[in-house]
Design an enzyme around this catalytic site. Structure first.
Site, PDB file in Angstrom:
ATOM      1  N   CYS A 388       3.804  -4.934   3.290  1.00  0.00           N
ATOM      2  CA  CYS A 388       2.921  -4.069   2.505  1.00  0.00           C
ATOM      3  C   CYS A 388       3.072  -2.605   2.921  1.00  0.00           C
ATOM      4  O   CYS A 388       4.075  -1.987   2.602  1.00  0.00           O
ATOM      5  CB  CYS A 388       1.485  -4.580   2.593  1.00  0.00           C
ATOM      6  N   HIS A 514       2.043 -10.144   1.162  1.00  0.00           N
ATOM      7  CA  HIS A 514       1.635 -10.597   2.503  1.00  0.00           C
ATOM      8  C   HIS A 514       2.063 -12.050   2.723  1.00  0.00           C
ATOM      9  O   HIS A 514       1.285 -12.965   2.465  1.00  0.00           O
ATOM     10  CB  HIS A 514       0.121 -10.493   2.652  1.00  0.00           C
ATOM     11  N   GLU A 516       2.268 -13.667   5.359  1.00  0.00           N
ATOM     12  CA  GLU A 516       1.529 -14.324   6.448  1.00  0.00           C
ATOM     13  C   GLU A 516       0.408 -15.228   5.946  1.00  0.00           C
ATOM     14  O   GLU A 516       0.008 -16.165   6.631  1.00  0.00           O
ATOM     15  CB  GLU A 516       0.986 -13.290   7.444  1.00  0.00           C
TER      16      GLU A 516
HETATM   17  N1  GLN Z   1      -2.445   1.209   1.677  1.00  0.00           N
HETATM   18  C1  GLN Z   1      -1.366   0.627   0.964  1.00  0.00           C
HETATM   19  C2  GLN Z   1      -1.701   0.375  -0.499  1.00  0.00           C
HETATM   20  O1  GLN Z   1      -2.837   0.346  -0.874  1.00  0.00           O
HETATM   21  C3  GLN Z   1      -0.910  -0.652   1.632  1.00  0.00           C
HETATM   22  C4  GLN Z   1      -1.920  -1.757   1.564  1.00  0.00           C
HETATM   23  C5  GLN Z   1      -1.635  -2.885   2.535  1.00  0.00           C
HETATM   24  O2  GLN Z   1      -0.842  -2.741   3.461  1.00  0.00           O
HETATM   25  N2  GLN Z   1      -2.313  -4.004   2.370  1.00  0.00           N
HETATM   26  O3  GLN Z   1      -0.825   0.176  -1.294  1.00  0.00           O
END
Ligand code: GLN
Length: 548
Positions: A388, A514, A516
């Site tokens: 992310c 994600h 995970e």
């Molecule tokens: N802050 C970033 C976004 O909103 C990444 C979000 C995250 O890592 N879950 O896109």
């Protein structure tokens, strides 16, 4: 007595004396055992706080925000539920007081109560019972409802009252109360003490809940005398005073421990359900492999902002462990605060480790540290997994140092950057409200076949869970690709970059989703398995950068 329309049995889990007793792990372990006895089990967590969901809460306060397939932003206990049982949770699996009160108040404004006075009992408790019933639909055999917080908290009272009523309605043989409590060891006295548990059960009884099973968290073994005493004072059978001692090695020992004490058998008997055979050898083998891996240890650096609190990256640390199990190697995690890395430099913080992971996050604190860490892995040929925000930082780093785009940044942190290589998704531009408005939940992704990602998954499309507002800016795709950043995963319409990799690097993979959240100890997530395999290769080649 009214009989409940759904045939499902219910188990209510409460906690006493202190918080952090591992109620979620215990509930998940019970679910695992009952599931393996051939029953369809669903888990649910009721959180007494007033946030509508965990999505707006800081990981520093509340630990990780877990995300389900259907896009709920939830308490991290749901991660345990899924990892232990392999059964996906849904929006209905996490209910907060905020959601319950919000629904009741909204209904009142719509005139839904026909002029009645709205009260905690029955209106709030009815709404809570509605959510319990929701999980009991479609042929579910057993619903396990965990009540967050500690018995005696003001805000958990409506939830306790609701489960008291619920059990009353379904009858004793259809529902039972499990109370998890602490039996502390007092060093000065050299003794385990049962009094706090007695008092906590006393509080429960004063509100009409008589626990059927007592699960005692303790750091030393309990004697028969302790069990008898607790049984007597708390009015449970001695065999239903279960010891849950601190596990020696891993949380995945908890189900085995409860299985040895036949907790699942007692539960089924009390619920008038057949005690079907159970198979636990695969689980026991997994635990054995985790405790005594055959191939030594790899050291993985995790460079993040929420390093100080281990709960903030719960699923991530678990997924790394799973990747280790799959490779028969122990994973030692070096937790690196990204701000510290800014001060001390990547070399000082990362040398000697076999791979680096940059997880997700929000806010600009420590961003430059993450970017420096990624530059180091790129230049040193060290395996890298970005998740992310980790992908977004990898793209920024590549733009700045490999594409000549000095000052490239994410519009989240530098709205005036000349090169916004990461920018707000179109679908987010008009979004003003904070809660539940990100791109959430499971979305499909198509993989390029000539990629590390495909090599790991061995299929396409895949589906992975998301939680973000920003994305790779398509205006920069051409220049990024021309310079060697490979876009190996895309949304079905080709508009959203989901995975990037580096050409000319042993293993450098970053994803916008994600992974995970979908990893389990029996089935490690393919990207984590491949990442740990790459780390193992670095170790075996002896090429990891030397210790500073
Ligand atoms: N802050 C970033 C976004 O909103 C990444 C979000 C995250 O890592 N879950 O896109």
């Amino acid at each position: 007595m009214k009989t409940h329309p759904a045939a499902a049995r219910h188990i209510f889990v409460t906690g006493g004396v202190v918080s952090s007793l591992g109620k979620g792990l215990t509930a998940a372990s019970i679910a695992l055992l009952l599931g393996r006895r051939g029953y369809r089990v669903r888990l649910q967590k009721m959180d007494p706080y007033l946030n509508v969901d965990a999505g707006t809460m800081s990981p520093f306060q509340h630990g990780e925000v877990y995300v389900t397939d259907d896009g709920a932003e939830t308490d991290l206990d749901l991660g345990h539920y899924e990892r232990f049982t392999g059964v996906p949770c849904t929006q209905a699996s996490n209910v907060t007081a905020g959601r319950v009160y919000g629904n009741v108040i909204a209904r009142e404004r719509e005139g839904g109560y026909l002029g009645r006075t709205i009260q905690v009992i029955p209106h709030v408790t009815d709404e809570i019972k509605h959510y319990i019933r929701l999980l009991a639909e479609d042929g579910v055999d057993i619903v396990i409802t965990e009540i967050g917080g500690t018995v005696g908290d003001i805000e958990s009272l409506p939830f306790l009252e609701a489960i008291r009523q619920f059990r009353q309605e379904i009858g004793r043989g259809n529902g039972l109360f499990v109370h998890i409590t602490l039996v502390p060891y007092i060093r000065a006295a050299g003794e385990l003490k049962t009094k706090p548990s007695q008092q906590s059960v006393g509080v429960l009884r004063s509100i009409g809940i008589f626990p059927d099973i007592l699960i005692c968290r303790c750091e030393r073994p309990m004697s028969q005398e302790h069990r008898d005493k607790l049984a007597l004072f708390c009015n449970v059978e001695p065999k239903l005073v279960i010891e849950e001692r601190d596990v020696a090695h891993t949380i995945y020992e908890v189900p085995l421990d409860l299985y040895r004490q036949e907790l699942d058998v007692y539960i089924l008997e009390m619920l008038n359900l057949h005690v079907r055979p159970i198979e636990m050898t695969d689980w026991a083998r997994m635990v054995e492999r985790l405790i005594r891996p055959g191939r030594g240890t790899v050291e993985i650096a995790v460079v993040g902002k929420y390093i100080a609190l281990s709960d903030a990256y719960k699923s991530l640390y678990e997924a790394l462990t799973h990747g280790g199990i799959a490779n028969d190697v122990a994973v030692s995690i070096r937790r690196v605060e990204s701000e510290t890395l800014e001060e001390k430099g990547a070399e000082n913080c990362l040398s000697g480790c076999h791979a680096v992971l940059v997880p997700g996050g929000f806010g600009d604190r420590g961003i430059e540290g993450k970017i420096a860490a990624i530059r180091y892995t790129r230049e040193q040929g060290l395996p890298f997994l970005g998740i992310c925000l980790g992908l977004q930082c990898a793209v920024i780093e590549f733009a700045r140092h490999c594409c000549g785009l000095a000052g490239a940044h994410s519009a989240e942190f530098a709205p005036n950057t000349p090169y916004p290589v990461i920018h707000l998704m179109d679908s987010q531009i008009s979004v003003r409200r904070k809660g539940g408005t990100m791109r959430l939940g499971s979305w499909p992704c198509h993989l390029r076949k000539d990629s590390h990602a495909y090599e790991a998954y061995r299929k396409t499309p895949i589906a992975e869970r998301h939680r973000h507002r920003y994305e790779v800016n398509n205006a920069f795709r051409e220049i990024l690709e021309k310079n060697g950043l490979r876009i190996t995963g895309l949304s079905p319409d080709g508009q959203l970059v989901e995975i990037v990799e580096l050409a000319n690097h042993p293993w450098f993979v970053a994803c916008q989703f994600h992974p995970e959240f979908q990893s389990t100890p029996l089935q490690a997530h393919p990207l984590f398995t491949a990442f740990i395999a790459a780390a193992l290769k670095t170790r075996e080649s002896g090429k990891s950068p030397p210790h500073a």
